[in-house]
Write an enzyme that holds these catalytic residues in place. Structure first.
Site, short mmCIF file in Angstrom:
data_model
loop_
_atom_site.label_atom_id
_atom_site.label_comp_id
_atom_site.label_asym_id
_atom_site.label_seq_id
_atom_site.Cartn_x
_atom_site.Cartn_y
_atom_site.Cartn_z
N ASP B 87 33.01 44.16 5.81
CA ASP B 87 34.14 44.84 6.46
C ASP B 87 35.45 44.15 6.09
O ASP B 87 35.46 42.97 5.69
CB ASP B 87 33.96 44.90 7.98
N GLU B 152 32.78 41.12 10.96
CA GLU B 152 33.41 39.80 10.99
C GLU B 152 34.87 39.91 11.41
O GLU B 152 35.38 39.08 12.16
CB GLU B 152 33.32 39.15 9.59
#
Lengths: 353, 353
Positions: B87, B152
């Site tokens: 991500d 994250e």
């Protein structure tokens, strides 16, 4: 025909015209509406011409002024100058509108659209009052001058020069301004004065780009934190503006003025109901609430933005922070003087780095 | 064939694949990218499968985890677990990008796109390292597990539970994380630890709607001013966080740790050049700059917004104000504890009205 009958019979026509007027997105603050501003000015000029007035759209360094006059009452009759403005505030945030801002909608007998109350509605009332009077009674007993500007919402920057350059043209026995509130629907009110305005933008630039707060936090000045600190230092804990010299020119109210505030037929509860928030929450400690709102200078953040404001988390140290801050001024405060003091004070608060 | 030759010959193919990877807008913070997140996870899984790994996309309460393993080295060989995340951060503000964030472009030998450095680039390097090794040398001497998450950038909220529930599956002799900075291009670095994070949103609601600052200024609490005041009170003049108990669990560095900071081969000038701003401008007074950035907890505004932030002036008292505020935590600080202390303190600062 009586004036009342004329007004009654023309009601639908007047309302339809107002809806047309409100449809023009004359947002003076936004450059993309420059064309709409001109269109709106032309629309108003057309209405004045329909009333048989000498009417013109006058260019300025900013948005145009619409001026019209009907001197039919003759040189011995008094002359009334009516002021208004055809520009409106920006409509953001859009999701707070129950109906589209430029499509007038009537709910519970009130018409909602940007400008109905400030100030297209009033301009329209003045024009339609003249129209109805002429229809019902013929020539009015006073000469009438209409001065409608397009920059009220951005500080009327070009109006002063226009007035200075047209003193003879604008000469009048009385000036009427209705861009003012009524205390309550039951209390028609005459406004003795309004506070002035200095509007500033404070921009802080920190890192050359947004930085990762984990890799840089603790090492660099965060412009958002720094801006918050500057804003906080603009007022002290007692609600007084902390800018050195800010109150120098401010005069205290006299006993009669103070009494008239206390005699005003609105209560703190009325105010709180309208504002949706407590009236005693802000402003100078120990000062009567109506005096704080009407007769004392103030300072407010009108907008601020920094960093990431979307959904979810973004762990950045923003590169920039900006706040729009305005001060409301009272008689004898000079806006140029206040602006200078604000600038000097904010510069003195700016952090290193 | 040597590993170097393989890497050299495959360079263009690897770069093209990375460009494809970077093209998927896997912004975990924005719900409109939920589909892209799944697409990106599937893309990574496909690459692991191409490497001959057992690979799967594992659903979580949030975005999926991609897991793959190649145990070809056999039970007596060590096992290495490689962690990464697919991500990326939101790309706003868009006008700061020289080239579109999801279209990789190479300038001066550097590739620019959202995720090249954090963390798609690293994931890709780990996968391509294995690919090149297998092509040049065959089976690697260690068993490999890849654990790539998709949350994250939003706090890895579902990772902890996944790890707790899969202790056997994830068992390894070494864990490799490369989502960390290099000190300089010439100094490959091993990161001993990173600070943790508590991310909060503070929302203040004032008037029921935006109010006219001339008619209400001085009478109602302005949420933007109030928020600035709260933010300011989160840190004292010496740069220390003012939340009661915030430093309770923080341990001082030992002499050896302090010496190692001072021996680090980067200078304040390096840091300032990269950050584009002074390194000594913020953080706790009297604390060595690298200790402030690496070893001390911090508090930063990551974003804030209130009122009108567009072009020009709008004289309102905003109805609302919001700030995103995060704290970087050091060993022994419990995020739940810090969150509780933050909430209690901010509530104690909230103004009446």
């Amino acid at each position: 025909m009586s004036l009342e009958t004329t007004l009654e019979q023309s009601r639908q026509k007047y309302e339809d015209e107002l809806v047309e007027f409100l449809k023009i997105p004359s947002v003076s603050a936004r450059s993309e509406h420059k064309g709409d501003m001109l269109k709106c000015a032309e629309w108003v000029r057309g209405k004045l011409a329909d009333l048989g007035m000498e009417a013109e759209v006058i260019s300025t360094a900013g948005h145009p002024i619409v001026y019209g006059e009907a001197m039919d009452a003759g040189p011995s009759a008094p002359t009334v100058l009516v002021y208004g403005h055809y520009d409106v505030q920006p409509v953001e945030p859009l999701d707070e509108w129950k109906t589209p801002p430029f499509e007038a909608s009537v709910r519970d007998g009130h018409m909602y659209a940007r400008g109905t109350a400030d100030d297209k509605g009033q301009i329209h009332i003045h024009m339609k009052a003249l129209e109805a009077y002429k229809e019902a009674k013929g020539v009015p007993p006073v000469n009438i001058k209409f001065l409608f500007e397009g920059e009220e919402e951005v500080g009327s920057v070009n109006l002063e020069e226009f007035i200075r350059n047209n003193v003879d043209k604008l000469a009048c026995d009385a000036a009427v301004i209705s861009d003012t509130p009524m205390l309550t629907p039951e209390h028609p009110s005459i406004t003795l004065g309004l506070r002035g305005l200095v509007y500033m933008e404070v921009k802080l630039t920190g890192p050359s780009q947004d930085l990762h707060s984990g890799q840089y936090g603790g090492g660099v000045v965060n412009p958002a934190n720094a801006l918050a600190k500057i804003i906080t230092q603009l007022k002290d804990d007692a609600g007084r503006v902390s800018i050195p010299g800010f109150y120098d020119a401010v005069k205290d109210l006299g006993p009669a003025e103070r009494r008239s505030l206390e005699d005003t037929p609105i209560t703190e509860e009325d105010f709180e109901r309208e504002a949706g928030v407590s009236a005693t929450g802000d402003g100078e400690a120990g000062v009567y609430w109506l005096e704080r709102i009407w007769a004392r200078p103030t300072l407010d953040v009108n907008g601020m933005v920094s960093g990431y404001t979307g959904e979810g988390a973004k762990t950045i140290i923003p590169a920039r922070a900006m706040a729009k801050i305005s001060m409301r001024l009272v008689p004898d405060q000079d806006p140029r003087d206040v602006r200078g003091k604000f600038e000097a004070y904010v510069k003195s608060l700016k952090p290193e780095g």
